[in-house]
Design a protein around this motif. Structure first.
Motif, PDB file in Angstrom:
ATOM      1  N   ASP A   1      -7.436 -12.455 -10.541  1.00 22.54           N
ATOM      2  CA  ASP A   1      -6.020 -12.473 -10.908  1.00 22.54           C
ATOM      3  C   ASP A   1      -5.176 -12.381  -9.650  1.00 22.54           C
ATOM      4  O   ASP A   1      -5.667 -12.014  -8.573  1.00 22.54           O
ATOM      5  CB  ASP A   1      -5.694 -11.307 -11.847  1.00 22.54           C
ATOM      6  CG  ASP A   1      -6.050 -11.622 -13.300  1.00 22.54           C
ATOM      7  OD1 ASP A   1      -6.176 -12.813 -13.636  1.00 22.54           O
ATOM      8  OD2 ASP A   1      -6.206 -10.666 -14.083  1.00 22.54           O
ATOM      9  N   PHE A   2      -3.899 -12.699  -9.815  1.00 25.66           N
ATOM     10  CA  PHE A   2      -2.969 -12.643  -8.695  1.00 25.66           C
ATOM     11  C   PHE A   2      -1.736 -11.837  -9.079  1.00 25.66           C
ATOM     12  O   PHE A   2      -1.333 -11.793 -10.234  1.00 25.66           O
ATOM     13  CB  PHE A   2      -2.507 -14.044  -8.292  1.00 25.66           C
ATOM     14  CG  PHE A   2      -3.530 -14.857  -7.561  1.00 25.66           C
ATOM     15  CD1 PHE A   2      -3.650 -14.773  -6.179  1.00 25.66           C
ATOM     16  CD2 PHE A   2      -4.377 -15.719  -8.246  1.00 25.66           C
ATOM     17  CE1 PHE A   2      -4.587 -15.523  -5.493  1.00 25.66           C
ATOM     18  CE2 PHE A   2      -5.325 -16.472  -7.573  1.00 25.66           C
ATOM     19  CZ  PHE A   2      -5.425 -16.372  -6.191  1.00 25.66           C
ATOM     20  N   ALA A   3      -1.138 -11.220  -8.080  1.00 29.22           N
ATOM     21  CA  ALA A   3       0.220 -10.687  -8.182  1.00 29.22           C
ATOM     22  C   ALA A   3       1.098 -11.565  -7.296  1.00 29.22           C
ATOM     23  O   ALA A   3       0.623 -12.177  -6.349  1.00 29.22           O
ATOM     24  CB  ALA A   3       0.274  -9.239  -7.715  1.00 29.22           C
ATOM     25  N   GLY A   4       2.377 -11.623  -7.605  1.00 33.08           N
ATOM     26  CA  GLY A   4       3.280 -12.451  -6.812  1.00 33.08           C
ATOM     27  C   GLY A   4       3.740 -13.689  -7.559  1.00 33.08           C
ATOM     28  O   GLY A   4       3.847 -13.658  -8.794  1.00 33.08           O
TER      29      GLY A   4
ATOM     30  N   ILE B   1       1.667  -3.928  -8.073  1.00 29.69           N
ATOM     31  CA  ILE B   1       1.894  -4.747  -6.882  1.00 29.69           C
ATOM     32  C   ILE B   1       3.144  -5.606  -7.061  1.00 29.69           C
ATOM     33  O   ILE B   1       3.957  -5.738  -6.132  1.00 29.69           O
ATOM     34  CB  ILE B   1       0.668  -5.621  -6.565  1.00 29.69           C
ATOM     35  CG1 ILE B   1      -0.512  -4.741  -6.149  1.00 29.69           C
ATOM     36  CG2 ILE B   1       0.999  -6.619  -5.457  1.00 29.69           C
ATOM     37  CD1 ILE B   1      -1.795  -5.514  -5.884  1.00 29.69           C
ATOM     38  N   ASN B   2       3.315  -6.178  -8.249  1.00 34.03           N
ATOM     39  CA  ASN B   2       4.521  -6.976  -8.503  1.00 34.03           C
ATOM     40  C   ASN B   2       5.788  -6.135  -8.316  1.00 34.03           C
ATOM     41  O   ASN B   2       6.786  -6.598  -7.756  1.00 34.03           O
ATOM     42  CB  ASN B   2       4.486  -7.559  -9.910  1.00 34.03           C
ATOM     43  CG  ASN B   2       3.633  -8.803 -10.013  1.00 34.03           C
ATOM     44  OD1 ASN B   2       3.394  -9.489  -9.018  1.00 34.03           O
ATOM     45  ND2 ASN B   2       3.170  -9.106 -11.208  1.00 34.03           N
ATOM     46  N   THR B   3       5.742  -4.904  -8.788  1.00 34.21           N
ATOM     47  CA  THR B   3       6.888  -3.999  -8.624  1.00 34.21           C
ATOM     48  C   THR B   3       7.175  -3.760  -7.146  1.00 34.21           C
ATOM     49  O   THR B   3       8.338  -3.764  -6.709  1.00 34.21           O
ATOM     50  CB  THR B   3       6.613  -2.663  -9.333  1.00 34.21           C
ATOM     51  OG1 THR B   3       6.435  -2.898 -10.734  1.00 34.21           O
ATOM     52  CG2 THR B   3       7.773  -1.698  -9.139  1.00 34.21           C
ATOM     53  N   ALA B   4       6.119  -3.570  -6.371  1.00 29.82           N
ATOM     54  CA  ALA B   4       6.283  -3.354  -4.934  1.00 29.82           C
ATOM     55  C   ALA B   4       6.864  -4.585  -4.251  1.00 29.82           C
ATOM     56  O   ALA B   4       7.735  -4.482  -3.377  1.00 29.82           O
ATOM     57  CB  ALA B   4       4.941  -2.984  -4.310  1.00 29.82           C
TER      58      ALA B   4
ATOM     59  N   VAL C   1      11.556  -7.380  -1.451  1.00 29.38           N
ATOM     60  CA  VAL C   1      12.602  -8.395  -1.318  1.00 29.38           C
ATOM     61  C   VAL C   1      13.978  -7.758  -1.437  1.00 29.38           C
ATOM     62  O   VAL C   1      14.881  -8.021  -0.633  1.00 29.38           O
ATOM     63  CB  VAL C   1      12.423  -9.497  -2.374  1.00 29.38           C
ATOM     64  CG1 VAL C   1      13.598 -10.477  -2.340  1.00 29.38           C
ATOM     65  CG2 VAL C   1      11.111 -10.245  -2.152  1.00 29.38           C
ATOM     66  N   ALA C   2      14.146  -6.897  -2.427  1.00 31.71           N
ATOM     67  CA  ALA C   2      15.453  -6.305  -2.716  1.00 31.71           C
ATOM     68  C   ALA C   2      15.973  -5.431  -1.587  1.00 31.71           C
ATOM     69  O   ALA C   2      17.184  -5.411  -1.319  1.00 31.71           O
ATOM     70  CB  ALA C   2      15.377  -5.493  -4.014  1.00 31.71           C
ATOM     71  N   ASP C   3      15.095  -4.721  -0.894  1.00 31.00           N
ATOM     72  CA  ASP C   3      15.575  -3.798   0.147  1.00 31.00           C
ATOM     73  C   ASP C   3      15.668  -4.447   1.530  1.00 31.00           C
ATOM     74  O   ASP C   3      15.955  -3.779   2.520  1.00 31.00           O
ATOM     75  CB  ASP C   3      14.728  -2.529   0.198  1.00 31.00           C
ATOM     76  CG  ASP C   3      13.291  -2.751   0.684  1.00 31.00           C
ATOM     77  OD1 ASP C   3      12.996  -3.824   1.250  1.00 31.00           O
ATOM     78  OD2 ASP C   3      12.456  -1.836   0.500  1.00 31.00           O
TER      79      ASP C   3
ATOM     80  N   ALA D   1       0.829  -1.209   0.000  1.00 31.76           N
ATOM     81  CA  ALA D   1       0.000   0.000   0.000  1.00 31.76           C
ATOM     82  C   ALA D   1       0.865   1.262   0.000  1.00 31.76           C
ATOM     83  O   ALA D   1       0.559   2.243  -0.688  1.00 31.76           O
ATOM     84  CB  ALA D   1      -0.929  -0.007   1.215  1.00 31.76           C
ATOM     85  N   LYS D   2       1.955   1.225   0.760  1.00 33.03           N
ATOM     86  CA  LYS D   2       2.873   2.375   0.791  1.00 33.03           C
ATOM     87  C   LYS D   2       3.433   2.653  -0.596  1.00 33.03           C
ATOM     88  O   LYS D   2       3.495   3.810  -1.038  1.00 33.03           O
ATOM     89  CB  LYS D   2       4.021   2.097   1.755  1.00 33.03           C
ATOM     90  CG  LYS D   2       5.059   3.211   1.845  1.00 33.03           C
ATOM     91  CD  LYS D   2       6.321   2.740   2.535  1.00 33.03           C
ATOM     92  CE  LYS D   2       7.082   1.742   1.664  1.00 33.03           C
ATOM     93  NZ  LYS D   2       8.403   1.356   2.213  1.00 33.03           N
ATOM     94  N   GLU D   3       3.821   1.584  -1.297  1.00 30.34           N
ATOM     95  CA  GLU D   3       4.365   1.748  -2.640  1.00 30.34           C
ATOM     96  C   GLU D   3       3.303   2.227  -3.632  1.00 30.34           C
ATOM     97  O   GLU D   3       3.631   2.814  -4.666  1.00 30.34           O
ATOM     98  CB  GLU D   3       4.986   0.433  -3.117  1.00 30.34           C
ATOM     99  CG  GLU D   3       6.227   0.018  -2.344  1.00 30.34           C
ATOM    100  CD  GLU D   3       7.320   1.066  -2.400  1.00 30.34           C
ATOM    101  OE1 GLU D   3       7.686   1.478  -3.523  1.00 30.34           O
ATOM    102  OE2 GLU D   3       7.798   1.498  -1.332  1.00 30.34           O
ATOM    103  N   LEU D   4       2.051   1.992  -3.314  1.00 28.86           N
ATOM    104  CA  LEU D   4       0.955   2.472  -4.163  1.00 28.86           C
ATOM    105  C   LEU D   4       0.538   3.900  -3.801  1.00 28.86           C
ATOM    106  O   LEU D   4      -0.346   4.469  -4.447  1.00 28.86           O
ATOM    107  CB  LEU D   4      -0.255   1.534  -4.051  1.00 28.86           C
ATOM    108  CG  LEU D   4      -0.059   0.102  -4.561  1.00 28.86           C
ATOM    109  CD1 LEU D   4      -1.317  -0.722  -4.299  1.00 28.86           C
ATOM    110  CD2 LEU D   4       0.283   0.076  -6.040  1.00 28.86           C
TER     111      LEU D   4
END
Length: 270
Positions: free
Chosen positions: A110-113, A232-235, A240-242, A63-66
């Motif tokens: 649909d799904f993200a992830g 959502i996928n981008t978030a 994971v990366a951070d 949600a923060k990333e959105l």
């Protein structure tokens, strides 16, 4: 992004209700996210009205990333049996609720992830040596929640003579397991570990340590909403990366000594 009513457009009453739930299509001040309220370690609503757990942390991060702050999030309770309905009729914008991705569900949403990989296991009473493999629940009573695929998976594929008990929530299954009305509770090991780690349950239950299936948790959203899926996928990739994903796992499952799998590769929408 709010009030994604989709199919609800054809059902006026439900559409109106959905709009009321999420604040209306013109109201960008809040976002409605479906979570479980009774899964310690994953998503739990505490007596003081707060929300804790891995799914809560993931939902808050996404949600923060959105573009939404924590106080702009409206957490809405979903159950295993109503997640698709809550998405399809716009009661929530997306669902983060130990929601395993499968073809049957993808026919409706649909799904993200995925953002997490769990394995189905059995929870038994501590010291019970009669159950060491799935086949041992033949002629025994096995519990899971209505709408979950876990118990049926055991009954259909691994222990066809098991007596299946389906209850409304995992807490009810746990109570029945403690007072010996049933012999085992089955669902994802992440969920079972959360319950076993609760202070009031410590020492009473143990995981059988089985990997009966692979459960890829995804974030459910309205079918065809490719923009939200991509966002959502981008978030999730950033989470994971951070290092946030690893931090969330340790904070919520560390006390149960849960051996988690690495963050899975995101495949939905690709």
């Amino acid at each position: 992004m709010i009030s994604r009513t989709g199919a609800a457009a054809a059902v006026v009453v439900l559409a109106v209700t959905a709009t009321a739930c999420t604040g209306g299509s013109e109201d960008k001040a809040t976002i409605a996210i479906g979570i479980k309220f009774d899964q310690p370690g994953l998503a739990l609503k505490t007596p003081d009205g707060k929300y804790t757990g891995f799914d809560v942390d993931v939902a808050t991060y996404v949600a923060k990333e959105l573009g939404y702050k924590p106080d702009q999030i409206k957490f809405t309770e979903v159950t295993s049996s109503d997640r698709e309905v809550m998405i399809q009729y716009g009661y929530v914008d997306f669902v983060v609720a130990s929601y395993s991705i499968n073809d049957k569900r993808k026919a409706k949403v649909d799904f993200a992830g995925p953002y997490f990989l769990a394995h189905q296991d059995l929870l038994i009473r501590t010291g019970d040596k009669s159950i060491t493999k799935a086949e041992d629940v033949n002629e025994k009573t096995l519990c899971s929640v209505t709408g979950s695929t876990s118990a049926q998976n055991v009954k259909d594929k691994l222990a066809p003579k098991a007596n299946l008990m389906e209850l409304d929530g995992y807490s009810e299954c746990l109570d029945a397991l403690e007072d010996t009305r049933l012999d085992a509770l089955t669902t994802d090991n992440s969920i079972l570990a959360g319950y076993a780690a609760q202070e009031e349950h410590r020492g009473k239950f143990q995981l059988a340590g089985l990997s009966l299936s692979d459960e890829h948790y995804g974030i459910g959203l309205e079918k065809g909403d490719k923009e939200l899926q991509t966002d959502i996928n981008t978030a999730l990739k950033k989470m994971v990366a951070d290092g946030s994903w690893k931090k969330f796992v340790q904070a919520n499952f560390g006390a149960a000594h849960y051996r988690n799998e690495p963050a899975p590769e995101i495949t939905e929408g690709s």
